[in-house]
Design a protein around this motif. Structure first.
Motif, PDB file in Angstrom:
ATOM      1  N   SER A   5      54.659  67.441  69.526  1.00 34.46           N
ATOM      2  CA  SER A   5      55.720  66.505  68.964  1.00 34.46           C
ATOM      3  C   SER A   5      55.599  65.203  69.537  1.00 34.46           C
ATOM      4  O   SER A   5      55.701  64.677  70.525  1.00 34.46           O
ATOM      5  N   ARG A   6      54.673  64.378  68.651  1.00 37.41           N
ATOM      6  CA  ARG A   6      54.422  62.959  69.192  1.00 37.41           C
ATOM      7  C   ARG A   6      55.741  62.186  69.240  1.00 37.41           C
ATOM      8  O   ARG A   6      55.952  61.380  70.433  1.00 37.41           O
ATOM      9  N   ALA A   7      56.754  62.394  68.291  1.00 32.41           N
ATOM     10  CA  ALA A   7      57.909  61.747  68.582  1.00 32.41           C
ATOM     11  C   ALA A   7      58.774  61.931  69.799  1.00 32.41           C
ATOM     12  O   ALA A   7      59.322  61.202  70.304  1.00 32.41           O
ATOM     13  N   THR A   8      58.854  63.070  70.020  1.00 31.57           N
ATOM     14  CA  THR A   8      59.596  63.820  71.338  1.00 31.57           C
ATOM     15  C   THR A   8      58.714  63.137  72.526  1.00 31.57           C
ATOM     16  O   THR A   8      59.464  62.748  73.375  1.00 31.57           O
TER      17      THR A   8
ATOM     18  N   LEU B 130      60.205  51.431  71.648  1.00 30.32           N
ATOM     19  CA  LEU B 130      59.825  52.772  70.831  1.00 30.32           C
ATOM     20  C   LEU B 130      58.835  52.537  69.991  1.00 30.32           C
ATOM     21  O   LEU B 130      57.877  53.811  70.286  1.00 30.32           O
ATOM     22  N   ALA B 131      58.516  51.662  69.226  1.00 28.22           N
ATOM     23  CA  ALA B 131      57.367  51.704  68.510  1.00 28.22           C
ATOM     24  C   ALA B 131      56.057  51.805  69.395  1.00 28.22           C
ATOM     25  O   ALA B 131      54.998  52.574  68.864  1.00 28.22           O
TER      26      ALA B 131
ATOM     27  N   THR C 153      55.522  52.844  72.470  1.00 29.08           N
ATOM     28  CA  THR C 153      55.444  54.353  72.997  1.00 29.08           C
ATOM     29  C   THR C 153      55.072  55.449  72.042  1.00 29.08           C
ATOM     30  O   THR C 153      54.252  56.190  72.344  1.00 29.08           O
ATOM     31  N   TYR C 154      55.510  55.112  70.899  1.00 33.76           N
ATOM     32  CA  TYR C 154      54.978  56.141  69.956  1.00 33.76           C
ATOM     33  C   TYR C 154      53.591  55.912  69.472  1.00 33.76           C
ATOM     34  O   TYR C 154      52.584  57.052  69.350  1.00 33.76           O
ATOM     35  N   TRP C 155      52.928  54.570  69.600  1.00 30.93           N
ATOM     36  CA  TRP C 155      51.596  54.402  69.367  1.00 30.93           C
ATOM     37  C   TRP C 155      50.756  54.707  70.578  1.00 30.93           C
ATOM     38  O   TRP C 155      49.647  55.577  70.374  1.00 30.93           O
TER      39      TRP C 155
ATOM     40  N   ALA D 151      51.678  57.263  72.751  1.00 30.55           N
ATOM     41  CA  ALA D 151      52.158  58.296  73.518  1.00 30.55           C
ATOM     42  C   ALA D 151      50.893  59.489  73.514  1.00 30.55           C
ATOM     43  O   ALA D 151      50.856  60.123  74.753  1.00 30.55           O
TER      44      ALA D 151
ATOM     45  N   ALA E 159      57.101  60.569  72.678  1.00 34.56           N
ATOM     46  CA  ALA E 159      57.188  59.124  72.804  1.00 34.56           C
ATOM     47  C   ALA E 159      58.859  58.708  73.285  1.00 34.56           C
ATOM     48  O   ALA E 159      59.030  57.809  74.161  1.00 34.56           O
TER      49      ALA E 159
END
Length: 372
Positions: free
Chosen positions: A63-66, A227-228, A230-232, A234, A68
């Motif tokens: 899970s990329r979102a988790t 957040l954006a 870190t998502y990039w 991650a 991140a």
């Protein structure tokens, strides 16, 4: 992030009632009007983030979102604890009653929970031959011994010129020194040191700045941008950098990456800590009283998180699915909240705030009593 060397309240972070001492006051003082609800609120919200981030670790693969979110929270949750700990340690001078608090409030809980987590690993983790070491902190107990070392050195940092710059140099040099994590987790002690020293240098007006409306408004785009970002990144960055428990060499990185990451992560943590504090409520809330019990939440939630690993709960209950991750997050938040409540604090008082009058000379005992 912790219990203090002097004063009379047991919390994960130092108390609000006696900002000049850095002391953790006893539970009976938790609701006194002299306390600043802002810091109690910050301590509670920070410990909830700590527990949720620890719970995400075994379920974030795939899970990329988790991942991140995990990276985002890990950037600032411990630095926030440590900055506030330093702020409330400003008057530590090594006086007898302060040293007594240091031993009873940090050393004793460290020894007890170091043994407890070691036995838990041997029993539940299926490693009956695992040795118990008091010099190699297991899991989250490192913070207790780190705060012990930082607070002991407070008079030094209060005496030197440019203490923050010196602490950053120490942290950068530690990132170039492999192998020092085996003894009292010195790598983390040195790499997180600048946040404690920063806290020693702060004044009430600095915290007042982040509590102003412009700071609150600015914190929103800052947090969303982080957040954006870190998502990039991650999938590509190693989480070990955020733990600060290994050197650049041990991460197979070039030597210069250690100092670069030390300064980069310090800057990122500082910005996100300010953004976090900007949105901490200033008034009393339903969870303000829980800020006095964060030591219990910190020390106990690790058993729950480690249990997920030891008993293989993630694959057994499919907790690495979107619904499973939501359940894990909610359970972690609710559990650590319950662990911070007054009944739990009372039950653990024997280890988190032992009196141990028999172990100290009269000058230390009398000085401690006179300050209550």
């Amino acid at each position: 992030m912790f219990q203090a060397a002097h004063g009379n309240q047991q919390t994960l972070l130092p108390p609000v009632r006696e900002p000049e001492t850095g002391a953790d006051t006893r539970e009976r003082t938790a609701d006194r009007p002299g306390r600043d609800a802002f810091f109690d609120n910050a301590k509670y919200l920070a410990i909830v983030l700590v527990a949720m981030a620890h719970a995400w670790e075994p379920v974030m693969d795939g899970s990329r979102a988790t991942r991140a979110l995990y990276m985002f929270v890990y950037t600032f949750h411990m630095p926030a604890f440590i900055v506030i700990s330093g702020y409330f340690s400003r008057s530590f001078a090594g006086r007898p009653h302060q040293l007594k608090r240091l031993v009873t409030g940090l050393v004793v809980p460290y020894l007890v929970f170091e043994v407890a987590y070691s036995l838990y690993r041997r029993w539940a983790g299926g490693t009956p031959d695992q040795a118990i070491s008091l010099t190699d902190p297991i899991y989250l107990t490192w913070f207790l011994i780190a705060l012990f070392v930082w607070r002991l050195t407070t008079p030094l940092w209060r005496s030197v010129r440019h203490p923050l710059a010196l602490a950053l140099v120490v942290a950068a040099l530690a990132s170039l020194t492999p192998g020092i994590s085996q003894d009292l987790d010195l790598q983390r002690i040195f790499q997180f040191l600048p946040f404690f020293v920063l806290g020693l240098s702060l004044k009430p007006e600095h915290f007042a700045l982040v509590r102003r409306r412009p700071a609150r408004l600015l914190a929103v785009p800052v947090a969303l941008g982080a957040l954006a970002f870190t998502y990039w990144i991650a999938p590509d960055i190693r989480m070990s950098w955020f733990y600060r428990s290994t050197s650049a060499e041990e991460l197979d990185a070039p030597w210069w990456a250690g100092p670069v990451m030390t300064f980069a992560l310090f800057g990122c943590a500082l910005v996100l800590t300010a953004a976090f504090l900007a949105w901490v409520p200033r008034r009393r809330t339903w969870f303000t009283v829980l800020g006095a019990g964060t030591i219990c939440g910190y020390l106990l939630h690790g058993f729950l998180v480690k249990g997920m690993e030891y008993w293989a709960l993630v694959p057994a209950y499919r907790l690495d699915t979107p619904l499973g991750r939501v359940v894990v997050t909610v359970v972690a938040a609710v559990a650590v909240t319950a662990m911070c409540t007054p009944p739990v604090r009372r039950a653990l008082r024997w280890v988190t705030e032992p009196r141990m009058e028999w172990a100290f000379r009269g000058d230390a005992r009398e000085a401690g009593v006179s300050r209550r």
